[in-house]
Design an enzyme around this catalytic site. Structure first.
Site, PDB file in Angstrom:
ATOM      1  N   GLU A  47       0.859  -1.178   0.000  1.00  0.00           N
ATOM      2  CA  GLU A  47       0.000   0.000   0.000  1.00  0.00           C
ATOM      3  C   GLU A  47       0.897   1.231   0.000  1.00  0.00           C
ATOM      4  OE1 GLU A  47      -2.426   0.007   3.444  1.00  0.00           O
ATOM      5  OE2 GLU A  47      -3.690  -1.658   2.805  1.00  0.00           O
ATOM      6  N   ASP A  58      -5.200   9.702  10.862  1.00  0.00           N
ATOM      7  CA  ASP A  58      -3.939   8.985  11.020  1.00  0.00           C
ATOM      8  C   ASP A  58      -3.274   9.322  12.339  1.00  0.00           C
ATOM      9  OD1 ASP A  58      -3.929   7.618   8.532  1.00  0.00           O
ATOM     10  OD2 ASP A  58      -3.407   9.483   7.530  1.00  0.00           O
TER      11      ASP A  58
END
Length: 267
Positions: A47, A58
């Site tokens: 990824e 995040d």
């Protein structure tokens, strides 16, 4: 149309070890050597993060990596260029494992939805995961992605209802991505061990309500946790821990060496 690399991989009966990497972190020029090292040491899927200036979902490690990537000149267009080079073996051995782009919707739609899909498949991208794109709003986008051969991946969380798990499973092209906890990435308080009753109950529930495969990410840091997740899911995603290993590197070669050593330790 050639079969998507992810689709081919999902036909194999194996547990997956998936890497998340933020391009050009921590130094410019690191991406291609790191991809080569990850592939060489057994990453089944890679990824690549699309850096965004306000990555609210995040944790601090990935936020810092995103800001570093932006300072090093990374844009969505740059990421696609790096994928193209990786596929062609320019600057590294040819990368043949599936590549998924993971990022927020703003950069993708600023690029232009259909333009992005066309350029992504042309560069060699296999799949996309857009955390802030609700599945209900993605039906048309999903159809267009499938038409060009891109796999679309949606998220499942511990609070996701059984009915919604089934809905997400029906939309995800090849597999779904389960968040291990209701937390920002890499900041899990739960251990992530198979012996953690809450994690076991959650992933058993996902298994009961999915027909396709699913992988688990967020907070997986070592071989023990990888193996724990393999008992409950079809794959484990390691991202924050990888970025932490690379953070002190000062050259692309050092990044590659650290990436390879760390990834080998997970197998």
């Amino acid at each position: 149309m050639a079969q998507n690399r992810i689709t081919r991989l999902m036909q194999q009966q194996k547990k997956l070890l998936i890497a998340y990497y933020m391009p050009e972190f921590p130094v410019a020029g690191a991406t291609l050597p790191v991809l080569e090292a990850l592939q060489e040491h057994g990453a089944d899927i890679i990824e690549l993060g699309i850096p965004y200036s306000d990555p609210i979902g995040d944790g601090p490690v990935i936020q810092n990596a995103a800001h570093t990537a932006i300072r090093n000149g990374v844009t969505l267009r740059k990421v696609l260029e790096l994928v193209r080079k990786a596929r062609n073996g320019e600057g590294c051995k040819k990368i043949t494992v599936p590549i998924v782009l993971m990022g927020y919707s703003n950069p993708l739609f600023a690029y232009g939805g259909d333009c992005f899909l066309a350029d992504a498949i042309d560069s060699g991208v296999d799949g996309v995961l857009i955390p802030d794109f609700p599945p209900e709003e993605a039906i048309d986008y999903l159809d267009r992605a499938k038409n060009v051969g891109l796999s679309v991946i949606f998220l499942i969380a511990p609070v996701t209802s059984p009915e919604r798990i089934e809905f997400i499973d029906s939309l995800s092209t090849d597999f779904s991505y389960c968040l291990a906890v209701n937390a920002t990435t890499g900041t899990a308080k739960l251990s992530g061990h198979a012996g953690d009753a809450a994690v076991e109950e959650y992933l058993h529930r996902v298994r009961q309500h999915t027909k396709k495969k699913f992988v688990v990410g967020f907070g997986i840091r070592d071989k023990e946790r990888v193996e724990s997740m393999w008992k409950l899911a079809d794959g484990a995603v390691v991202g924050t821990a990888l970025l932490e290993q690379l953070a002190a590197s000062t050259t692309p070669q050092e990044c590659a060496e650290r990436a390879g050593t760390f990834w080998q330790s997970l197998r």
